[in-house]
Design a protein around this motif. Structure first.
Motif, PDB file in Angstrom:
ATOM      1  N   LYS A 137      38.540 -64.897 -19.269  1.00  0.00           N
ATOM      2  CA  LYS A 137      37.091 -64.342 -18.608  1.00  0.00           C
ATOM      3  C   LYS A 137      36.650 -63.211 -19.531  1.00  0.00           C
TER       4      LYS A 137
ATOM      5  N   SER B 119      35.465 -65.294 -22.629  1.00  0.00           N
ATOM      6  CA  SER B 119      34.269 -65.908 -22.347  1.00  0.00           C
ATOM      7  C   SER B 119      33.183 -64.845 -22.463  1.00  0.00           C
ATOM      8  N   GLU B 120      33.256 -63.739 -21.832  1.00  0.00           N
ATOM      9  CA  GLU B 120      32.155 -62.853 -21.662  1.00  0.00           C
ATOM     10  C   GLU B 120      31.869 -62.442 -22.908  1.00  0.00           C
TER      11      GLU B 120
ATOM     12  N   THR C 273      29.733 -65.027 -24.613  1.00  0.00           N
ATOM     13  CA  THR C 273      28.284 -65.238 -24.146  1.00  0.00           C
ATOM     14  C   THR C 273      27.468 -63.888 -24.729  1.00  0.00           C
TER      15      THR C 273
ATOM     16  N   ARG D 181      24.457 -71.151 -20.823  1.00  0.00           N
ATOM     17  CA  ARG D 181      23.505 -70.216 -20.446  1.00  0.00           C
ATOM     18  C   ARG D 181      23.330 -70.627 -18.646  1.00  0.00           C
TER      19      ARG D 181
ATOM     20  N   ASN E 120      26.378 -69.865 -16.921  1.00  0.00           N
ATOM     21  CA  ASN E 120      26.461 -68.296 -16.416  1.00  0.00           C
ATOM     22  C   ASN E 120      25.661 -67.886 -15.385  1.00  0.00           C
TER      23      ASN E 120
ATOM     24  N   THR F 187      26.787 -66.363 -11.923  1.00  0.00           N
ATOM     25  CA  THR F 187      26.298 -65.204 -11.170  1.00  0.00           C
ATOM     26  C   THR F 187      25.697 -65.348  -9.954  1.00  0.00           C
TER      27      THR F 187
ATOM     28  N   LEU G 254      25.296 -61.417 -17.670  1.00  0.00           N
ATOM     29  CA  LEU G 254      25.868 -62.379 -18.644  1.00  0.00           C
ATOM     30  C   LEU G 254      25.118 -63.110 -19.271  1.00  0.00           C
TER      31      LEU G 254
ATOM     32  N   GLN H 240      33.986 -72.805 -23.193  1.00  0.00           N
ATOM     33  CA  GLN H 240      32.943 -72.044 -22.312  1.00  0.00           C
ATOM     34  C   GLN H 240      32.580 -72.916 -21.365  1.00  0.00           C
TER      35      GLN H 240
ATOM     36  N   LEU I  45      33.836 -72.083 -17.662  1.00  0.00           N
ATOM     37  CA  LEU I  45      32.555 -71.760 -16.260  1.00  0.00           C
ATOM     38  C   LEU I  45      32.717 -72.531 -15.247  1.00  0.00           C
TER      39      LEU I  45
END
Lengths: 216, 231
Positions: free
Chosen positions: A35, A38-39, A42, A98, A101, A105, B8, B86, B90
């Motif tokens: 995690k 990944s952050e 990004t 994008r 993500n 969120t 993010l 990614q 995700l």
């Protein structure tokens, strides 16, 4: 509730002694590590590869843009190719990431809202349950149980009556049961397990505290 | 440590991005190290960025070589089985997050319906409920009935086997505040109450005191819904 996890406690940096704890720790920390990676990709556009061997010798890896790509670049010290095609592919990939993500969120935010609501509901119940019939069944005496049973059965009858009344007033296919009904509406379909949160989801209005049409 | 929620998305401000990169890279390396030590496992990390000419690695270039060879010696299928980028990572997280959300909603709904059930037991009207609410409510009532029946059966078995001296049920253990009820099985009277219920009436107040009676039960011949009970 007894504390289950070590939470904000300091953990000694030596190999864990208990095998079972070690497995769990590995699983959780590996997940957290990915995690964070990944952050980092990004937020900063970094290219990352992480390879981890589990206690059971399985291998887990995370890579952005890809494990193989990063490894190659590391070994061959090749500057990233900047051809038009590569840039297109990369742009497309970034757009997907994008979106994902944003989706993530959104879901997490919704969860936070529901969690808060859950805590409010628990508080409400705690403040109001001073009536004997709200106590757990084990605490009730037999006569109390008999009372409660009669009341519940009465309530059940009323609920059925009211539902039938509504059905008569509003004939037509009842959309809410479309996904679960096995042919009849009453008796309600128990196979579904009683609650069908999925049914309401599109209509949830989180800005309106009394978001249900019902009286909840 | 910041308490602000971080969005993010790629950080467009150059200096902010550089600062974040430095901090998080350090943190990431620390986490890999901890994982390796705590669980006694092999791991490596490679981080490339426009800020460093050389990629930064953990544990060391030699260590990375070692782990990479170990990795590449594995059959391709084994390498790929738990490999994520990614996108796939995700997606996994989104799936898990959706599961948590669904469960929380289910739990909340259950709390709501339980609360409603207790309100209805003490007289609140069913008027404002839609079909789905009624369905959930009915299910909840049924579930409680099942529990109650189970409990009542087990209690009865106990009293039967114990052959309790004296008549049971006449003087239930009393809490000072709760009057003794008599269950009246007169069907005519019961029907009357239901008729009352089904005619539209104001939703009744919910007092919450122990003196309240449950409806559907003959409380010493007092008519239900009289103002004595719901001042």
């Amino acid at each position: 509730m007894a504390r289950k996890s070590r939470g904000r406690q300091k953990v000694e940096m030596v190999k864990m002694s208990k095998e079972s704890n070690l497995q769990v720790t590995f699983s959780k920390r590996r997940s957290g590590l990915f995690k964070k990676a990944s952050e980092l990709s990004t937020l900063c556009g970094a290219e990352i590869a992480i390879i981890v061997f589990s206690p059971g010798n399985r291998v887990f890896s995370f890579g952005h843009p890809g494990v193989e790509t990063v490894i190659d670049r590391y070994f061959t010290r090749n500057p990233p190719q900047n051809s038009g095609t590569m840039q297109l592919i990369e742009a497309h990939r970034n757009a997907t990431v994008r979106e994902l993500n944003m989706q993530l969120t959104q879901v997490v935010n919704q969860f936070e809202i529901e969690k808060k609501r859950g805590e409010e509901l628990s508080q409400m119940r705690k403040a109001q349950s001073q009536c004997w019939w709200e106590a757990p069944v084990e605490e009730l005496t037999l006569p109390q149980i008999e009372q409660l049973k009669v009341s519940l059965e009465g309530l059940k009858m009323n609920v059925t009556k009211q539902a039938q009344k509504l059905l008569i007033e509003n004939p037509g296919p009842p959309q809410f049961f479309a996904s679960s009904s096995s042919g009849g509406i009453f008796p309600y379909d128990r196979k579904v397990g009683g609650f069908n949160p999925n049914m309401v989801l599109p209509q949830y209005d989180y800005n309106n505290p009394g978001y249900r049409r019902g009286f909840f | 440590m910041t308490r602000k929620k971080v969005k993010l998305a790629y950080i467009t401000n150059d200096s902010a991005r550089k600062a974040t990169f430095k901090k998080r890279k350090k943190g990431l390396m620390k986490k890999v190290s901890e994982l390796s030590t705590l669980c006694g496992i092999e791991a490596c990390a490679i981080i490339c960025s426009p800020y460093d000419t050389q990629p930064e690695v953990w544990p060391s270039p030699l260590g990375v070589q070692r782990v990479l060879s170990q990795f590449q010696r594995l059959p391709e299928m084994e390498q790929c089985k738990k490999m994520v980028n990614q996108e796939s990572f995700l997606r996994q997280r989104i799936t898990k997050a959706n599961e948590h959300l669904k469960k929380q909603r289910k739990d909340n709904r259950e709390k709501e319906v339980t609360h409603a059930m207790f309100q209805c037991l003490t007289g609140k009207s069913l008027q404002n409920l839609n079909l789905m609410d009624l369905n959930d409510l009915g299910w909840m009532v049924d579930r409680n009935l099942k529990e109650i029946n189970k409990r009542s059966d087990s209690l009865k078995n106990v009293t039967n086997s114990q052959m309790a001296a004296g008549p049971s049920g006449e003087h239930p253990s009393q809490r000072a505040e709760v009057p003794v009820f008599e269950v009246n099985n007169d069907n005519m009277q019961r029907q009357q109450w239901f008729m009352d219920l089904l005619t539209p009436q104001e939703p009744l107040g919910f007092g919450g005191s122990d003196e309240m009676m449950l409806p559907f039960v003959d409380n010493n011949q007092n008519p239900p819904w009289s103002n004595t009970f719901f001042p």
